[in-house]
Design a protein around this motif. Structure first.
Motif, PDB file in Angstrom:
ATOM      1  N   ILE B   8       1.007  -1.245   0.005  1.00 17.41           N
ATOM      2  CA  ILE B   8      -0.064  -0.147  -0.100  1.00 17.41           C
ATOM      3  C   ILE B   8       0.932   1.140  -0.020  1.00 17.41           C
ATOM      4  O   ILE B   8       1.958   1.352   0.876  1.00 17.41           O
ATOM      5  N   GLU B   9       0.790   2.307  -0.664  1.00 17.50           N
ATOM      6  CA  GLU B   9       1.413   3.373  -0.829  1.00 17.50           C
ATOM      7  C   GLU B   9       0.823   4.557  -0.093  1.00 17.50           C
ATOM      8  O   GLU B   9      -0.626   4.813  -0.619  1.00 17.50           O
ATOM      9  N   PHE B  10       1.062   5.034   0.847  1.00 15.77           N
ATOM     10  CA  PHE B  10       0.483   6.093   1.778  1.00 15.77           C
ATOM     11  C   PHE B  10       1.216   7.638   1.196  1.00 15.77           C
ATOM     12  O   PHE B  10       2.332   7.625   1.969  1.00 15.77           O
ATOM     13  N   TYR B  11       0.379   8.434   0.766  1.00 14.95           N
ATOM     14  CA  TYR B  11       0.906   9.666   0.433  1.00 14.95           C
ATOM     15  C   TYR B  11       0.532  10.691   1.486  1.00 14.95           C
ATOM     16  O   TYR B  11      -0.631  10.793   1.840  1.00 14.95           O
ATOM     17  N   PHE B  12       1.435  11.451   1.999  1.00 13.81           N
ATOM     18  CA  PHE B  12       0.906  12.585   3.018  1.00 13.81           C
ATOM     19  C   PHE B  12       1.681  13.711   3.248  1.00 13.81           C
ATOM     20  O   PHE B  12       3.109  13.413   2.766  1.00 13.81           O
ATOM     21  N   ASP B  13       1.371  14.810   3.589  1.00 15.56           N
ATOM     22  CA  ASP B  13       2.017  16.129   3.945  1.00 15.56           C
ATOM     23  C   ASP B  13       2.158  16.115   5.733  1.00 15.56           C
ATOM     24  O   ASP B  13       0.924  15.609   6.178  1.00 15.56           O
ATOM     25  N   PHE B  14       3.347  16.273   6.023  1.00 18.32           N
ATOM     26  CA  PHE B  14       3.348  16.564   7.517  1.00 18.32           C
ATOM     27  C   PHE B  14       2.579  17.623   8.289  1.00 18.32           C
ATOM     28  O   PHE B  14       2.502  17.653   9.475  1.00 18.32           O
ATOM     29  N   SER B  15       2.069  18.529   7.303  1.00 22.79           N
ATOM     30  CA  SER B  15       1.211  19.730   7.936  1.00 22.79           C
ATOM     31  C   SER B  15      -0.283  19.297   7.757  1.00 22.79           C
ATOM     32  O   SER B  15      -1.108  20.195   8.053  1.00 22.79           O
ATOM     33  N   SER B  16      -0.571  18.078   7.389  1.00 22.36           N
ATOM     34  CA  SER B  16      -1.988  17.714   6.893  1.00 22.36           C
ATOM     35  C   SER B  16      -2.612  17.138   8.288  1.00 22.36           C
ATOM     36  O   SER B  16      -2.276  15.646   8.568  1.00 22.36           O
ATOM     37  N   PRO B  17      -3.808  17.648   8.914  1.00 21.36           N
ATOM     38  CA  PRO B  17      -4.415  17.007   9.950  1.00 21.36           C
ATOM     39  C   PRO B  17      -4.906  15.585   9.573  1.00 21.36           C
ATOM     40  O   PRO B  17      -4.835  14.650  10.358  1.00 21.36           O
ATOM     41  N   TYR B  18      -5.668  15.789   8.345  1.00 19.46           N
ATOM     42  CA  TYR B  18      -6.114  14.433   7.875  1.00 19.46           C
ATOM     43  C   TYR B  18      -5.048  13.313   7.494  1.00 19.46           C
ATOM     44  O   TYR B  18      -5.399  12.242   7.784  1.00 19.46           O
ATOM     45  N   GLY B  19      -3.983  13.651   7.078  1.00 18.59           N
ATOM     46  CA  GLY B  19      -2.863  12.691   6.945  1.00 18.59           C
ATOM     47  C   GLY B  19      -2.435  12.277   8.323  1.00 18.59           C
ATOM     48  O   GLY B  19      -2.167  10.977   8.205  1.00 18.59           O
ATOM     49  N   TYR B  20      -2.451  12.958   9.076  1.00 20.03           N
ATOM     50  CA  TYR B  20      -1.967  12.564  10.649  1.00 20.03           C
ATOM     51  C   TYR B  20      -3.386  11.507  11.137  1.00 20.03           C
ATOM     52  O   TYR B  20      -2.556  10.289  11.568  1.00 20.03           O
ATOM     53  N   PHE B  21      -4.387  11.809  10.919  1.00 21.35           N
ATOM     54  CA  PHE B  21      -5.379  10.848  11.204  1.00 21.35           C
ATOM     55  C   PHE B  21      -5.264   9.518  10.676  1.00 21.35           C
ATOM     56  O   PHE B  21      -5.445   8.552  10.976  1.00 21.35           O
ATOM     57  N   GLY B  22      -5.078   9.781   9.314  1.00 22.28           N
ATOM     58  CA  GLY B  22      -4.906   8.525   8.118  1.00 22.28           C
ATOM     59  C   GLY B  22      -3.630   7.599   8.722  1.00 22.28           C
ATOM     60  O   GLY B  22      -3.684   6.362   8.734  1.00 22.28           O
ATOM     61  N   ALA B  23      -2.456   8.599   8.965  1.00 25.09           N
ATOM     62  CA  ALA B  23      -1.396   7.931   9.561  1.00 25.09           C
ATOM     63  C   ALA B  23      -1.442   6.761  10.689  1.00 25.09           C
ATOM     64  O   ALA B  23      -0.776   5.794  10.789  1.00 25.09           O
ATOM     65  N   THR B  24      -2.211   7.303  11.692  1.00 27.82           N
ATOM     66  CA  THR B  24      -2.734   6.502  12.986  1.00 27.82           C
ATOM     67  C   THR B  24      -3.289   5.178  12.353  1.00 27.82           C
ATOM     68  O   THR B  24      -3.207   4.358  13.368  1.00 27.82           O
ATOM     69  N   ARG B  25      -3.962   4.815  11.599  1.00 23.80           N
ATOM     70  CA  ARG B  25      -4.662   3.919  11.221  1.00 23.80           C
ATOM     71  C   ARG B  25      -4.154   2.940   9.960  1.00 23.80           C
ATOM     72  O   ARG B  25      -4.577   1.893   9.922  1.00 23.80           O
ATOM     73  N   PRO B 176      -4.540  12.728   3.433  1.00 20.94           N
ATOM     74  CA  PRO B 176      -3.753  11.630   3.055  1.00 20.94           C
ATOM     75  C   PRO B 176      -4.428  11.095   1.529  1.00 20.94           C
ATOM     76  O   PRO B 176      -5.464  11.134   0.934  1.00 20.94           O
ATOM     77  N   TYR B 177      -3.374  10.497   0.654  1.00 21.92           N
ATOM     78  CA  TYR B 177      -3.851   9.965  -0.722  1.00 21.92           C
ATOM     79  C   TYR B 177      -3.227   8.523  -0.643  1.00 21.92           C
ATOM     80  O   TYR B 177      -1.984   8.115  -0.529  1.00 21.92           O
ATOM     81  N   VAL B 178      -4.008   7.429  -0.954  1.00 24.69           N
ATOM     82  CA  VAL B 178      -3.733   5.999  -0.893  1.00 24.69           C
ATOM     83  C   VAL B 178      -3.850   5.270  -2.055  1.00 24.69           C
ATOM     84  O   VAL B 178      -4.844   5.510  -2.790  1.00 24.69           O
ATOM     85  N   PHE B 179      -2.794   4.536  -2.405  1.00 24.37           N
ATOM     86  CA  PHE B 179      -3.018   3.715  -3.666  1.00 24.37           C
ATOM     87  C   PHE B 179      -3.182   2.107  -3.192  1.00 24.37           C
ATOM     88  O   PHE B 179      -2.092   1.933  -2.392  1.00 24.37           O
ATOM     89  N   VAL B 180      -3.959   1.500  -3.487  1.00 28.35           N
ATOM     90  CA  VAL B 180      -4.081   0.061  -3.264  1.00 28.35           C
ATOM     91  C   VAL B 180      -3.990  -0.624  -4.763  1.00 28.35           C
ATOM     92  O   VAL B 180      -5.190  -0.581  -5.296  1.00 28.35           O
TER      93      VAL B 180
END
Lengths: 203, 203
Positions: B8-25, B176-180
């Motif tokens: 799974i590819e997980f794209y994220f920016d460290f300034s993105s709250p939604y990226g943070y939420f996604g990263a925890t899961r 976040p932006y995820v590729f499966v």
């Protein structure tokens, strides 16, 4: 706690796929928690003028994704959906028809909203046409000629303008947009949070 | 079916709250379905230049709502979160640190991502500072001086530029932006669809 809780307010544009997805689920949600429901069609185009935004499919990168996401959300939620052409459309006619029904036959509003949404997003009928809107509502036993006359009335044009203005003043910038006891929720993908809010009274 | 499924590819920016939420899961989700995970920090600012968009809180109407929504999503998901100031921030330093770890200690990446996100969104530390990024990673037992030197290296600057360019070319427009298996999912609020996709192989 109030003896009778305030109704849920459901803001939506008839050209919004996510509004359609939300509309298919909001009634059951309201019923499950003993809430009345107020249907508030508005014109997303007027809101886009304030936010400087535009119809999703026209935005670079986000546009192609959003069309893909709409179809996938429909499959995920098991809601019949065919991406319509033309898209988006003007939605004055169906929106005014709903405000007309509010005066004439409020108990028919939910069926009318769902029939109009299905006509556009399942059967591909262009409900921007007043005649098509009238034809769809005639299938529910309403008088098509009366609907056709109503959507051209100055009072209903004014009503829709006012409701759209009120929506902007309340911060509504997308469709669907739901208020529960003043708490705002944007997007059909926040209905799980709407449900938690209804269940717990806030979190 | 492949013997070893693609990561799974997980794209994220460290300034993105939604990226943070996604990263925890996302890690648990990947683990549950036997998938490896590739962490892909990128610079959302570069993407906004392509889409003509900007940081959410600066958008009329949508801005005030989005701050409210971020805090409510955190409570809904039971994730510790305090809206940081300054916001947004530049995220070159933490992003380059992750690509440095990919070469030096890939097994530490997940812990590093979560520690950096928590430093910003829980403890309010400004991780745009290379020194702060180094300090945070030092708490994981990494050599802070080595991190500090690495995030200034031309090769890592180039790597982050290339990854951001690749992200844009692949259509990534948010975090976040995820590729499966090539299927794109935008937003932490699509992780339920990511899970269905992993479970069923597509729907």
């Amino acid at each position: 706690m109030k003896a009778v809780p305030d109704p849920i307010e459901f803001y939506f544009d008839f050209s919004s796929p996510y509004g359609y997805f939300g509309a298919t689920r909001i009634s059951q949600l309201a019923a499950n928690y003993g809430r009345a429901l107020v249907w508030r069609p508005f014109l997303l185009g007027a809101v886009f003028k304030v936010t400087g935004s535009g119809p999703l499919p026209s935005v670079p990168l986000k546009g192609p994704y959003s069309k893909h996401d709409m179809s996938r959300c429909a499959r995920f939620l098991d809601i019949p959906f065919t991406f319509p052409d033309p898209f988006p459309i003007s939605t004055q006619a169906p929106a005014r028809a709903i405000y007309w029904l509010e005066q004439r036959a409020p108990q028919r509003i939910e069926a009318a909203v769902l029939a109009l949404y299905r006509a556009y997003f399942v059967d591909g009928r262009d409900i921007s046409s007043p005649q098509t809107t009238a034809d769809v509502l005639a299938t529910l036993g309403l008088d098509g000629a009366e609907v056709l006359a109503a959507v051209g009335e100055p009072a209903l044009k004014e009503r829709l303008r006012n409701e759209t203005q009120t929506a902007v003043e309340r911060g509504v910038f997308g469709s669907p947009y739901v208020f529960v006891d003043g708490e705002p929720f944007w997007g059909h993908d926040r209905l799980d949070q709407v449900e938690r809010w209804l269940k717990t009274g806030g979190f």
